[in-house]
Design an enzyme around this catalytic site. Structure first.
Site, PDB file in Angstrom:
ATOM      1  N   ASN A  47      -4.355   5.309  -2.148  1.00 38.56           N
ATOM      2  CA  ASN A  47      -5.582   5.768  -1.480  1.00 38.56           C
ATOM      3  C   ASN A  47      -6.156   6.951  -2.237  1.00 38.56           C
ATOM      4  OD1 ASN A  47      -5.691   4.279   1.295  1.00 38.56           O
ATOM      5  ND2 ASN A  47      -3.542   4.812   0.971  1.00 38.56           N
ATOM      6  N   GLU A  99       0.875  -1.175   0.000  1.00 41.86           N
ATOM      7  CA  GLU A  99       0.000   0.000   0.000  1.00 41.86           C
ATOM      8  C   GLU A  99       0.911   1.222   0.000  1.00 41.86           C
ATOM      9  OE1 GLU A  99      -2.720   0.535   3.310  1.00 41.86           O
ATOM     10  OE2 GLU A  99      -3.552   2.339   2.371  1.00 41.86           O
ATOM     11  N   ASP A 154     -11.526   0.356   1.988  1.00 39.12           N
ATOM     12  CA  ASP A 154     -10.589   0.546   3.102  1.00 39.12           C
ATOM     13  C   ASP A 154     -11.361   0.732   4.409  1.00 39.12           C
ATOM     14  OD1 ASP A 154      -8.159   0.928   4.309  1.00 39.12           O
ATOM     15  OD2 ASP A 154      -7.605   2.704   3.150  1.00 39.12           O
ATOM     16  N   GLU A 203      -7.675   2.224  -3.262  1.00 40.21           N
ATOM     17  CA  GLU A 203      -8.320   2.073  -1.948  1.00 40.21           C
ATOM     18  C   GLU A 203      -9.160   3.299  -1.662  1.00 40.21           C
ATOM     19  OE1 GLU A 203      -5.830   0.997   1.315  1.00 40.21           O
ATOM     20  OE2 GLU A 203      -4.721  -0.486   0.142  1.00 40.21           O
ATOM     21  N   GLU A 225      -5.698  -5.291   7.940  1.00 42.86           N
ATOM     22  CA  GLU A 225      -4.592  -4.352   8.199  1.00 42.86           C
ATOM     23  C   GLU A 225      -4.363  -4.253   9.695  1.00 42.86           C
ATOM     24  OE1 GLU A 225      -5.562  -0.770   6.056  1.00 42.86           O
ATOM     25  OE2 GLU A 225      -7.039  -0.149   7.525  1.00 42.86           O
TER      26      GLU A 225
HETATM   27  P1  C2E Z   1      -5.066   3.708   5.648  1.00 41.17           P
HETATM   28  O1  C2E Z   1      -5.209   3.828   4.177  1.00 41.17           O
HETATM   29  O2  C2E Z   1      -6.053   2.861   6.348  1.00 41.17           O
HETATM   30  O3  C2E Z   1      -3.596   3.190   5.903  1.00 41.17           O
HETATM   31  C1  C2E Z   1      -3.220   2.374   6.964  1.00 41.17           C
HETATM   32  C2  C2E Z   1      -2.580   3.161   8.073  1.00 41.17           C
HETATM   33  O4  C2E Z   1      -2.285   2.301   9.147  1.00 41.17           O
HETATM   34  C3  C2E Z   1      -1.241   3.786   7.690  1.00 41.17           C
HETATM   35  O5  C2E Z   1      -1.089   4.983   8.451  1.00 41.17           O
HETATM   36  C4  C2E Z   1      -0.245   2.744   8.168  1.00 41.17           C
HETATM   37  O6  C2E Z   1       1.044   3.279   8.408  1.00 41.17           O
HETATM   38  C5  C2E Z   1      -0.911   2.328   9.447  1.00 41.17           C
HETATM   39  N1  C2E Z   1      -0.546   0.959   9.855  1.00 41.17           N
HETATM   40  C6  C2E Z   1      -0.295  -0.088   9.058  1.00 41.17           C
HETATM   41  N2  C2E Z   1      -0.029  -1.204   9.782  1.00 41.17           N
HETATM   42  C7  C2E Z   1      -0.120  -0.843  11.076  1.00 41.17           C
HETATM   43  C8  C2E Z   1       0.056  -1.572  12.300  1.00 41.17           C
HETATM   44  O7  C2E Z   1       0.352  -2.757  12.341  1.00 41.17           O
HETATM   45  N3  C2E Z   1      -0.122  -0.849  13.449  1.00 41.17           N
HETATM   46  C9  C2E Z   1      -0.468   0.477  13.435  1.00 41.17           C
HETATM   47  N4  C2E Z   1      -0.623   1.091  14.611  1.00 41.17           N
HETATM   48  N5  C2E Z   1      -0.633   1.181  12.284  1.00 41.17           N
HETATM   49  C10 C2E Z   1      -0.465   0.525  11.123  1.00 41.17           C
HETATM   50  P2  C2E Z   1      -0.653   6.349   7.785  1.00 41.17           P
HETATM   51  O8  C2E Z   1       0.416   6.112   6.759  1.00 41.17           O
HETATM   52  O9  C2E Z   1      -0.399   7.276   8.891  1.00 41.17           O
HETATM   53  O10 C2E Z   1      -1.954   6.769   7.005  1.00 41.17           O
HETATM   54  C11 C2E Z   1      -3.124   7.124   7.663  1.00 41.17           C
HETATM   55  C12 C2E Z   1      -4.250   7.323   6.706  1.00 41.17           C
HETATM   56  O11 C2E Z   1      -3.998   8.472   5.871  1.00 41.17           O
HETATM   57  C13 C2E Z   1      -4.415   6.184   5.709  1.00 41.17           C
HETATM   58  O12 C2E Z   1      -5.130   5.140   6.324  1.00 41.17           O
HETATM   59  C14 C2E Z   1      -5.192   6.865   4.598  1.00 41.17           C
HETATM   60  O13 C2E Z   1      -6.561   6.938   4.902  1.00 41.17           O
HETATM   61  C15 C2E Z   1      -4.605   8.261   4.620  1.00 41.17           C
HETATM   62  N6  C2E Z   1      -3.587   8.331   3.553  1.00 41.17           N
HETATM   63  C16 C2E Z   1      -2.294   7.925   3.565  1.00 41.17           C
HETATM   64  N7  C2E Z   1      -1.700   8.182   2.385  1.00 41.17           N
HETATM   65  C17 C2E Z   1      -2.642   8.737   1.592  1.00 41.17           C
HETATM   66  C18 C2E Z   1      -2.661   9.223   0.241  1.00 41.17           C
HETATM   67  O14 C2E Z   1      -1.666   9.149  -0.498  1.00 41.17           O
HETATM   68  N8  C2E Z   1      -3.846   9.762  -0.218  1.00 41.17           N
HETATM   69  C19 C2E Z   1      -4.971   9.815   0.563  1.00 41.17           C
HETATM   70  N9  C2E Z   1      -6.073  10.350   0.020  1.00 41.17           N
HETATM   71  N10 C2E Z   1      -4.990   9.361   1.815  1.00 41.17           N
HETATM   72  C20 C2E Z   1      -3.852   8.847   2.330  1.00 41.17           C
HETATM   73 MG    MG Z   2      -7.124   1.375   6.308  1.00 40.52          MG
HETATM   74 MG    MG Z   3      -5.535   2.516   2.733  1.00 42.81          MG
END
Ligand code: C2E
Ligand code: MG
Ligand code: MG
Length: 417
Positions: free
Chosen positions: A115, A38, A177, A147, A234
């Protein structure tokens, strides 16, 4: 501590390509192989600090910049897809002489997901961009996934529906998602063009805290199976959660236990090195049984749909359970992949021939359906398939008993467990 984010700094960062994608590995729970990642945006400041999306995405969004950002990130993702093609992905494949004659190279190595937000879809420019990339042959549809969160879809169905269908029709998979946070009903879900449900990490983390929470995850996995969608978990942070998910038929997963989000260079290194996400073999044997039942259900569904004129028979051939090559089926992924580690159990070898037979019989059944064969012919074929499935399930149960009778190192247990 990070400096407060200003709009000016953010706009500069976008111009200077400081907003970069990190990649979190996704693993196939059937085979233990890394199957993609991802893509998650990060703000890589010049001063070496890295900001996570919740520190700047709200400002991007509230200033109407998200759409431009998504297009920028999509270009980065495409570069990553192309750059990863030359990487040798280490897979749990059987030694080449025991593999069935399949050409793994004709399939993309890895699939990367990005995403998107509802407005990205409403404007059509993302889907136009994807269509152009596919038409130009820059990427293959199977190399990209989209996603979108459940809550975003559910509160904007009218806005996003047409574009989701358009993207899906191009062959790009669409993942819902954070499933479990948006209260979608089974009926609503079945009408939306999703290929996979990504179980929300809160749901996955709470799983170990009560039997009720465990049942929630179990039903989400069965819901995905019922709808013919892939289940992806996830937030997998521990081996016990990983094993539970394998045992309950979840098909794909990501989380800190498997790999944290990392730079593209690190991800290239990650896919090129050995990983041992072996997990519970007992769980995978149980999954194999579930997948056989699912395989049968797909055939019966196809027969039913063709009888009532729904024309779904042909479409169902695309189900991974009915891939033209046995090694690409759900069961084949396990048997010819990580399952080979069970080769020391004599009964394991008895599985291969019936597995090939039941797969060939399933394909023959679909062919007969397409040729509108008589009910008697179809019934006879299904009866044969049922016998093959019974035989396979009994072999899988024997394998399960054989595993239970051994210590983890494969030595027989003498006396008490
Ligand atoms: P998401 O798409 O549900 O991504 C999963 C989030 O959970 C990611 O946080 C990831 O780093 C985190 N994660 C994955 N595995 C674990 C785990 O085992 N434990 C814990 N505690 N966390 C885990 P991140 O990177 O901070 O992203 C947060 C949200 O921000 C994402 O949730 C998504 O909704 C949004 N996001 C991230 N990148 C993009 C992007 O390029 N575009 C858009 N529109 N939204 C984004
Ligand atoms: Mg997610
Ligand atoms: Mg995602």
């Amino acid at each position: 501590m990070n400096k407060p984010v200003t709009l000016e700094a953010l706009e500069r960062a976008m111009r200077n390509d400081e907003l970069v994608l990190f990649y979190q590995p996704k693993v196939c729970l059937l085979s233990g192989d890394v199957i993609g990642a991802e893509a998650l945006v990060r703000w890589a400041h010049g001063d070496a600090s890295v900001l996570s999306p919740d520190e700047f995405l709200p400002m991007v969004e509230s200033n109407g910049l998200l759409h431009d950002l998504t297009l920028q990130l999509l270009d980065q993702l495409v570069e990553a897809i192309v750059g990863l093609r030359n990487c040798t992905v280490v897979k749990h494949e059987a030694p080449i002489d025991t593999l069935p004659p399949v050409s793994f190279n004709s399939y993309p190595n890895l699939s990367l997901s990005i995403n998107v937000a509802p407005n990205d879809l409403a404007s059509r420019s993302i889907s136009n961009h994807i269509a152009a990339l596919l038409q130009a042959g820059t990427i293959q549809a199977a190399e990209l996934q989209i996603e979108i969160t459940e809550s975003a879809v559910m509160s904007n169905v009218d806005l996003v529906y047409d574009d989701l269908v358009r993207i899906k029709d191009m062959g790009v998979k669409i993942l819902m998602d954070d499933f479990g946070t948006g209260y979608s009903s089974l009926d609503r879900l079945s009408q939306l063009p999703f290929d996979a449900l990504k179980l929300d990490q809160g749901m996955v983390k709470r799983m170990g805290t009560s039997l009720q929470n465990l049942d929630v995850v179990r039903s989400a996995i069965s819901m995905a199976r019922e709808l013919g969608m892939t289940s992806v978990a996830e937030g997998i942070e521990s081996e016990s959660v990983y094993n539970f998910l394998i045992a309950h038929g979840c098909e794909e997963g990501q989380g800190y236990f498997l790999g944290r989000p990392m730079s593209l260079a690190d991800f290239k290194g990650f896919v090129g090195s050995e990983h041992d996400f072996e997990g519970s073999q007992i769980g995978r044997v149980h999954q194999a049984c579930l997948n056989l039942l699912r395989f049968r259900k797909t055939l019966v569904d196809a027969a039913f749909c063709s009888r009532v004129g729904a024309g779904v028979a042909l479409q169902s051939v695309a189900d991974p359970g009915l891939q033209a090559e046995v090694a690409r089926t759900r069961l084949g992924l396990w048997y010819f992949g990580i399952g080979q580690r069970l080769a020391s159990h004599a009964v394991f070898h008895d599985i291969e021939i019936p597995l090939r037979q039941v797969h060939a019989s399933g394909l023959k059944f679909l062919e007969q359906l397409e040729r509108h064969q008589s009910v008697a012919v179809l019934d006879q074929q299904l009866a044969e398939i049922d016998q093959q499935i019974d035989r396979l399930i009994s072999l899988l149960h024997s394998l399960e008993r054989s595993i239970l009778a051994c210590k983890p190192n494969g030595q027989p247990i003498n006396g008490r467990l």
